[in-house]
Write an enzyme that holds these catalytic residues in place. Structure first.
Site, PDB file in Angstrom:
ATOM      1  N   HIS A 161       0.836  -1.020   0.006  1.00  0.00           N
ATOM      2  CA  HIS A 161      -0.009  -0.009  -0.160  1.00  0.00           C
ATOM      3  C   HIS A 161       0.887   1.250  -0.037  1.00  0.00           C
ATOM      4  CE1 HIS A 161      -3.713  -2.285   0.615  1.00  0.00           C
ATOM      5  NE2 HIS A 161      -2.966  -2.861   1.445  1.00  0.00           N
TER       6      HIS A 161
ATOM      7  N   ASN B  16     -10.157  -3.473   1.428  1.00  0.00           N
ATOM      8  CA  ASN B  16      -9.534  -3.273   0.212  1.00  0.00           C
ATOM      9  C   ASN B  16     -10.790  -3.054  -0.658  1.00  0.00           C
ATOM     10  OD1 ASN B  16      -6.845  -3.821   0.505  1.00  0.00           O
ATOM     11  ND2 ASN B  16      -7.105  -6.008   0.154  1.00  0.00           N
TER      12      ASN B  16
END
Length: 488
Positions: free
Chosen positions: A55, A128
């Site tokens: 990320h 997500n």
């Protein structure tokens, strides 16, 4: 005429010349006594912190969450008790695998995390856009990420690596079907959905526990890119998602998401042919209905990307009263790993940074460490103690007792793995156009993949649906029948 604003050192001393280093004469060497030069270079050398191992590429924004329906029948979390309650939030969207300045058009899951600054302390939603993950046990997390990251010898991402891993990890099949659909290349962050992926526990004031999953649904709708559209955008712009989010907020076009909860009574946990606490399994809406919780609106861009979007830290274990983690094996590992990586990346006092600091008061005996700037000043830094003015534990906030399922400890294989059942559900729910896009995207990605790896994956696909496998095989020129006779 306004007063002139002086350029200063970090010591607050005004700088008279920021263009020329101090030297020994016009032709002599630079002097080490030049404090302005040394401070400037030394700080520049340390401007960056290690990027997130996953990320890394992200964009964020501030906003608010408004509770639209009381959740008191499910949880005692105070910010969810009354309709109309407003809670400040900071949301961060991201790609998962690729580096900090990689194109935002690349096929990748999208991180969707929200920090709620509630009056009872911070609550982190860490999810997500895709509703499942590649693996069900945290012990495999380094392996799946290593397979997707660049080859450590070439520094080039190699499809042979991750397809090799996938072929030997059949539980990843459902995630593959989501990732290689067009949802693996979203049009923008404003148009992605969000999922908690894991189940959590909610506990109400009566002590009743339910399992929940959380879903964010964008009011702008879910919009994705085909591979061709993503390539066209990437040829001109690789910051398209960050730019779109920033400009929309600057222009007053504030993105919104509705939050929904799905609820499962613990007594029904064994009523399915899969384990609902398995992160590779989805909770489909027609089986687990959505209940509206509230709405998030993002209405303010960060003032400083490094101090906010880059320095914010999330952990799925940061929960408020009335919430607990489930027994999900992947989640259990993340509870440790996420804060651990922030302590490594930002420092042991990362929670003192304004973006991470709760609005609720903090009172404990955690002191010192690297760069503490919110020092607690009491001379009493231990507990228990006899001083009435010092913070004390409050039994009202003890976590409710929870039933432990099973009585054997050890490295046990997960029950009801059902590795292909949910992938079959996804295939059956896809439209003809979505199936065609999935097949095409896999075939395109296999252009440089070894045939033995393709065959192992095709055998997994065959166990999802023979049509799925045959269409991928046809696109790659492989005779499927030669390799699946034992599966019939």
């Amino acid at each position: 005429m306004t007063d002139r604003k002086n350029l200063t050192t970090n010591q607050g001393v005004p700088v008279g010349d920021n263009q020329n280093s101090m030297t020994a004469g016009r032709k002599g060497p630079t002097l080490i006594e030049d404090y302005v030069l040394i401070e400037k270079l030394a700080h520049f050398d340390r401007e960056r912190v290690p990027e997130r191992v996953v990320h890394a590429r992200g964009a964020g924004a501030h906003g608010k969450f408004v509770t639209k329906k009381s959740m008191k029948k499910y949880t005692m979390a105070k910010f969810l008790q009354e309709e109309g309650t407003e809670t400040e939030v900071f949301a961060r969207f991201s790609t998962v695998i690729h580096g900090q300045h990689s194109p935002e058009t690349l096929r990748d899951p999208r991180g969707f995390s929200v920090k709620f600054y509630t009056e009872e302390g911070n609550y982190d939603f860490v999810g997500n856009n895709l509703p499942v993950f590649f693996i069900r046990d945290a012990i495999k997390f380094p392996d799946v990420i290593h397979s997707l990251k660049p080859d450590p010898r070439t520094n080039i991402q190699d499809g042979n690596r991750y397809w090799d891993f996938f072929s030997l990890t059949p539980e990843a099949t459902t995630m593959i079907m989501y990732l290689f659909s067009d949802e693996g290349t979203p049009a923008s962050y404003r148009e992605v959905r969000g999922s908690s992926v894991h189940a959590f526990k909610w506990i109400n004031e009566e002590g009743k526990t339910v399992y929940v999953k959380l879903r964010w649904v964008p009011k702008a709708g879910i919009v994705n890119l085909s591979t061709e559209q993503a390539s066209q955008i990437q040829a001109k712009e690789f910051n398209h998602a960050s730019r779109d989010l920033y400009e929309a907020i600057e222009n007053g076009d504030y993105p919104e998401w509705d939050l929904y909860v799905q609820v499962l009574d613990p007594k029904d946990l064994d009523s399915f042919d899969f384990n609902p606490l398995d992160a590779t399994k989805d909770w489909f809406e027609d089986v687990f209905p959505y209940e509206h919780v509230g709405t998030m609106t993002l209405d303010r861009n960060p003032d400083n990307i490094f101090a906010e979007t880059e320095s914010v830290g999330f952990n799925p274990g940061v929960l408020v009263r009335g919430m607990l983690p489930s027994e999900d094996r992947l989640l259990q590992g993340r509870l440790f790993s996420y804060s651990d990586t922030q302590r490594h990346r930002v420092g042991p006092n990362y929670l003192q940074l304004p973006i991470n600091s709760p609005k609720a008061p903090v009172a404990n005996n955690q002191r010192d460490g690297h760069m503490p700037f919110k020092q607690q000043t009491s001379s009493i830094n231990y507990e228990p103690n006899s001083y009435d003015t010092e913070p004390k534990e409050n039994p009202a906030f003890i976590e409710p007792e929870q039933e432990i399922r099973g009585d054997i400890s050890g490295r046990l294989i997960a029950e009801k793995p059902n590795n292909f059942g949910h992938a079959k559900e996804v295939w059956d729910r896809y439209s003809n156009a979505e199936r065609a896009a999935l097949v095409k995207n896999i075939v395109d990605d296999w252009s440089q993949v070894r045939e033995d790896i393709k065959i192992r994956n095709l055998r997994n696909f065959y166990q999802v649906d023979p049509e799925f496998a045959s269409r991928v095989a046809a696109g790659t020129g492989i005779n499927l029948e030669e390799h699946v006779t034992d599966l019939k």
